[in-house]
Design an enzyme around this catalytic site. Structure first.
Site, PDB file in Angstrom:
ATOM      1  N   CYS A  93     -10.735 -15.782 -20.466  1.00 45.11           N
ATOM      2  CA  CYS A  93     -11.451 -14.520 -20.236  1.00 45.11           C
ATOM      3  C   CYS A  93     -10.639 -13.353 -20.764  1.00 45.11           C
ATOM      4  CB  CYS A  93     -11.677 -14.293 -18.747  1.00 45.11           C
ATOM      5  SG  CYS A  93     -12.414 -15.656 -17.918  1.00 45.11           S
ATOM      6  N   ASP A 135     -19.091 -11.561  14.957  1.00 45.44           N
ATOM      7  CA  ASP A 135     -20.256 -10.740  14.659  1.00 45.44           C
ATOM      8  C   ASP A 135     -21.325 -11.700  14.132  1.00 45.44           C
ATOM      9  OD1 ASP A 135     -21.866  -8.526  13.901  1.00 45.44           O
ATOM     10  OD2 ASP A 135     -21.179  -8.821  11.857  1.00 45.44           O
ATOM     11  N   CYS A 160      -9.501 -16.558 -15.899  1.00 45.39           N
ATOM     12  CA  CYS A 160      -8.679 -17.510 -16.632  1.00 45.39           C
ATOM     13  C   CYS A 160      -8.161 -16.862 -17.908  1.00 45.39           C
ATOM     14  CB  CYS A 160      -9.473 -18.766 -16.961  1.00 45.39           C
ATOM     15  SG  CYS A 160     -10.865 -18.444 -18.025  1.00 45.39           S
ATOM     16  N   ASP A 164     -18.574  -2.975  12.663  1.00 47.32           N
ATOM     17  CA  ASP A 164     -17.523  -3.797  13.259  1.00 47.32           C
ATOM     18  C   ASP A 164     -16.148  -3.196  13.060  1.00 47.32           C
ATOM     19  OD1 ASP A 164     -19.318  -5.926  13.903  1.00 47.32           O
ATOM     20  OD2 ASP A 164     -19.364  -6.402  11.778  1.00 47.32           O
ATOM     21  N   ASP A 173     -18.040  -8.093   9.547  1.00 46.68           N
ATOM     22  CA  ASP A 173     -18.119  -7.701   8.141  1.00 46.68           C
ATOM     23  C   ASP A 173     -18.632  -6.285   7.925  1.00 46.68           C
ATOM     24  OD1 ASP A 173     -20.768  -8.145   8.873  1.00 46.68           O
ATOM     25  OD2 ASP A 173     -21.306  -8.473   6.779  1.00 46.68           O
TER      26      ASP A 173
END
Lengths: 54, 779
Positions: B100, B501, B97, B677, B673
């Site tokens: 920050c 997966d 934001c 894979d 992930d």
């Protein structure tokens, strides 16, 4: 129709100024962070800023 | 800032017991902070007089909790701009934001030697310049880390991913084209309206239009001409070549009309068309920019450095030579292929093989890059440099598959391939017809021909698909699905089979406490010990009992366990118990109580079963393919309701299974992930990876799932199909417009006014149609 001699160059000159401003803004990175610019305006510089060398 | 103003500001977010720094819930009575890191950060912010941050931020609770700074050497990444002036580019994760951005910039500006600190909210990139030695870089990085942001150096790889030179060029071209179009219009409209304009004035107007229009077409059209040229060299007609030919022919014809003072020039049409095309192109890019930036950020955070024994500072992965001995700390990811030199190591290989249980390796065994050290720090000897290791091999496999997939023709290009030759043929026939049969001079015959060309110019067609893409990607982005590749939506829409997966995809990829033979009181006592550790199992224990107070004085033996006085929590051997062969568990012993054991498993994602049902409802076959042990896979499959499953699948087997399905004519959506894979992801018809996965997996995927939820992806299938329907409608729309307008042009009745009307109204119709997708999504 003589008025055209003034009106057309004036209109073009205004347009060119706009284009130049756009190109300048683009080159100086003002389009890099549109989200940030929108948020930045809400904050004051509370600490005194030092001179930016840029 | 006055003392009066300060107290309420710091206290303000404390209505519920929440940490005064990161906003995460705090156990009652534990004070204002959830952890020591947050307390330090809060004092730092307060000391700098920047508490205004807490009032103005807008971010999720808990995202700002400081973690230990990564052991990276930032000084090596500092560039010397001028003698004595260094510059550093950092990725700052958690920069969500405006507050920050402000906090980070102000905190850095408070350092006396900082000359420039500028954070970019869209790219999460911080540019920092200071006077003094390069080593100061580490201090600045540590400062930002103490505030609660994760920092990483901006590597060339993620610079490439986030640098948007092409986008800037498009924007510049669009600016020029828009300027040209508007100013040509200024002189062209009087000619169309032309009530009492003399020949001479008209000629002047034509020349003025040519003077503005021709440079505009030349300069602003460059991105399109380049695309057309690339297509031509590859022997393909694409959208760019149609547009380029249309714009250039129109300009040439208008110039010829200017020379002979014809009735109309068409510079306005050419420039407006150019501006529209560029706008469509820019929107299309913007839709995917956020996805690319998120991926770049992840890449930067995972970019690694390794501790080489004998080297004074951590060394970037790519510079480690084979034979080097590296130290892998507890919880750190092994980034290179290596042979174990320590006696024993416990590695979580979920990312590389899909096994959910950490595996024990003994001296001399080969370790594949990608595993996470779950035990004590160990020493290993590197066997291959990063560019030749197993991770890089996977990367090359992905690249090959990507190239094959890159040839998937986008819908718009398929339409253009049929459409462009027809449009060109019509224009040519019109020209020849008027010249030979109609008996016009060739310059005059050129006018209706080019009018036909500009009216058929696939203006609506070029916007038809991007507008749909923009609306759909935006809607998906808000649901946490990032669209990473240009044809991803089209391919997702046509998918008819999904292969999932297990580890990290259907499951959370992090351990969860199982019910067992222990009391609440045991759990509470163990959790307060566990609070002192960052070990994954200790963290899991703490999640099961989040309000346990911190046990002061607990001592951690890395990879073994925690001790406080006589109480011990950790491995069986550490607690003085006989060895326990069964998977993920923590033993807990204390004087006066019988020993207890906490067992853990990798829990299913909350929405896993719902997502499987949603995939099925969308008409996709669902299949589970995992590298984990068959009995674990079977249990998970039963739990989420998948009938077809296969366990113990190696990466090659996974890829082979995808190929098998493809050979049966199925279009497979692969979701995974891990490194194991990646090959399957890359050779699937379309693929998705959770944002928590490995970078290789994300690089191979079309979609990145933020927050990791599967359900949004299942919904995305339906959404992508709707987008495809609308895109097809849009293309139909543009064809319809042409069927009506082209005869007018061929007959020679088209004026620039009609061309402008056709162009603008078809674009508006197409965009309006695309916007319906947005509305439909809020069901």
């Amino acid at each position: 129709m003589d008025i055209l001699v003034w009106l057309i160059p004036a209109a073009l000159a205004l347009g060119l100024i706009g284009l130049a401003a756009f190109l300048y803004a683009l080159r100086s990175g003002q389009f890099e962070d549109l989200d940030g610019a929108a948020a930045r305006i809400l904050f004051d510089d509370e600490t005194p800023r030092k001179k930016d060398p840029r | 800032m006055s003392v009066l103003g300060r107290a309420p500001a710091a206290e303000a977010p404390q209505s519920a017991p929440a940490c005064a720094h990161c906003g995460a819930p705090v156990p009652p009575g534990a004070g204002r902070f959830c952890c020591a890191g947050c307390e330090g950060a809060h004092h730092l912010v307060q000391g700098l007089g920047l508490e205004a941050f807490y009032r103005k931020r807008a971010m999720a609770a808990g995202t700002l909790r400081p973690v230990e700074a990564p052991p990276a050497d930032f000084a090596a990444h500092a560039l010397e701009e001028k003698p004595g002036l260094h510059r550093l580019e950092l990725v700052v994760s958690g920069l969500t934001c405006g507050a920050c951005v402000w906090l980070v910039e102000q905190a850095l500006h408070a350092e006396p030697d900082v000359r420039r600190a500028r954070a970019n909210l869209s790219t999460r990139r911080l540019t920092l310049a200071w006077e003094g030695p390069a080593a100061r870089a580490n201090d600045f990085a540590a400062l930002i880390a103490r505030l609660g942001f994760r920092v990483a150096p901006f590597s060339p790889a993620c610079l490439r991913a986030s640098d948007d030179a092409e986008g800037r060029e498009l924007l510049r071209a669009l600016g020029i084209a828009a300027f040209g179009a508007m100013n040509v219009m200024l002189v062209s409209v009087p000619v169309w309206a032309g009530i009492d304009m003399g020949e001479q004035t008209r000629h002047l107007m034509h020349w003025l239009a040519a003077l503005i229009g021709m440079p505009t077409v030349l300069v602003a059209g460059m991105p399109l001409y380049r695309g057309a040229w690339r297509g031509l060299r590859a022997g393909r007609l694409n959208m760019d070549s149609a547009v380029s030919l249309g714009v250039l022919a129109t300009t040439a014809m208008s110039f010829s009309e200017t020379l002979r003072n014809g009735e109309y020039t068409w510079f306005d049409g050419a420039t407006a068309l150019l501006a529209l095309m560029l706008a469509g192109r820019l929107l299309d890019r913007a839709a995917r920019r956020r996805a690319r930036q998120s991926v770049a950020e992840l890449l930067a955070l995972q970019e690694g450095q390794v501790q080489v024994l004998g080297a004074p500072a951590p060394v970037p992965v790519e510079r480690v030579a084979p034979g080097a001995r590296i130290l892998v700390a507890a919880g750190e990811r092994l980034r290179l292929d290596a042979v174990l030199e320590s006696e024993e190591a416990l590695l979580d290989t979920a990312a590389t093989t899909g096994e959910s249980l950490p595996r024990r390796f003994s001296r001399g065994e080969a370790l594949a890059a990608g595993g996470v050290n779950m035990g004590a720090p160990f020493v290993a000897r590197v066997t291959a440099r990063a560019a030749e290791g197993s991770l890089a091999a996977m990367g090359r496999l992905i690249e090959r598959a990507e190239q094959a997939r890159g040839r998937f023709p986008a819908l718009a290009d398929r339409a253009a391939r049929i459409y462009v030759p027809i449009a060109h043929a019509i224009a040519l026939l019109t020209f020849l017809g008027w010249w030979f049969l109609g008996g016009l001079p060739w310059q005059a015959a050129l006018v209706p021909a080019v009018a036909a060309l500009i009216i058929t110019c696939p203006c609506g067609l070029a916007i038809a698909v991007p507008s749909v893409q923009v609306v759909t990607s935006g809607a998906l982005f808000r649901r946490g699905v990032l669209v990473a590749s240009a044809t991803a939506l089209e391919r997702l829409a046509s998918a008819d089979h999904v292969v999932l997966d297990k580890t990290g995809t259907l499951t959370e990829g992090r351990p969860r406490l199982l019910p067992g033979d222990w009391t609440e009181e045991d759990l509470r006592a163990a959790a307060s010990l566990a609070r002192a550790s960052r070990h994954p199992l200790a963290q899991a224990l703490l999640r099961a009992c989040p309000d346990a107070p911190l046990a002061e004085g607990a001592v951690e033996t890395p990879g073994q366990g925690l001790a406080l006085g006589e109480a011990r929590l950790g491995a069986a051997g550490f607690c003085g118990l006989p060895p326990d062969p069964r998977g993920m568990s923590l033993h807990f012993t204390r004087p006066g109580h019988p020993p207890v054991v906490f067992r853990f498993e990798d829990s299913l994602r909350e929405d896993a079963a719902a997502a499987v049902a949603a995939f099925r409802a969308a008409g996709l076959g669902v299949e589970l393919l995992s590298g984990d042990a068959p009995e674990v896979v079977e249990r998970v499959a039963a739990e989420v309701g998948i009938a077809a499953w296969e366990g113990g699948a190696s990466p090659a087997r996974k890829a082979a299974r995808i190929a098998e399905l493809a050979a049966q004519g199925r279009r497979v959506l692969m979701v995974g992930d891990g490194v194991n894979d990646a090959a399957a992801l890359a050779c699937a018809h379309v693929s998705a990876a959770p944002a928590s996965g490995m970078d290789v997996a994300q690089a191979a995927s079309d979609f990145v799932l933020q927050g990791g939820g599967l359900l949004p992806l299942a919904e995305a299938v339906e959404r992508a199909r709707r987008a495809q329907r609308v895109a097809a409608q849009n293309i139909g729309f543009s064809f319809l417009y042409n069927i009506v307008a082209v005869p007018v042009a061929i007959a020679g009745y088209a004026t620039p006014l009609i061309a402008a009307l056709v162009m603008a109204s078809s674009s508006l119709a197409v965009i309006g149609n695309a916007l319906r997708l947005e509305g439909g999504g809020r069901r």
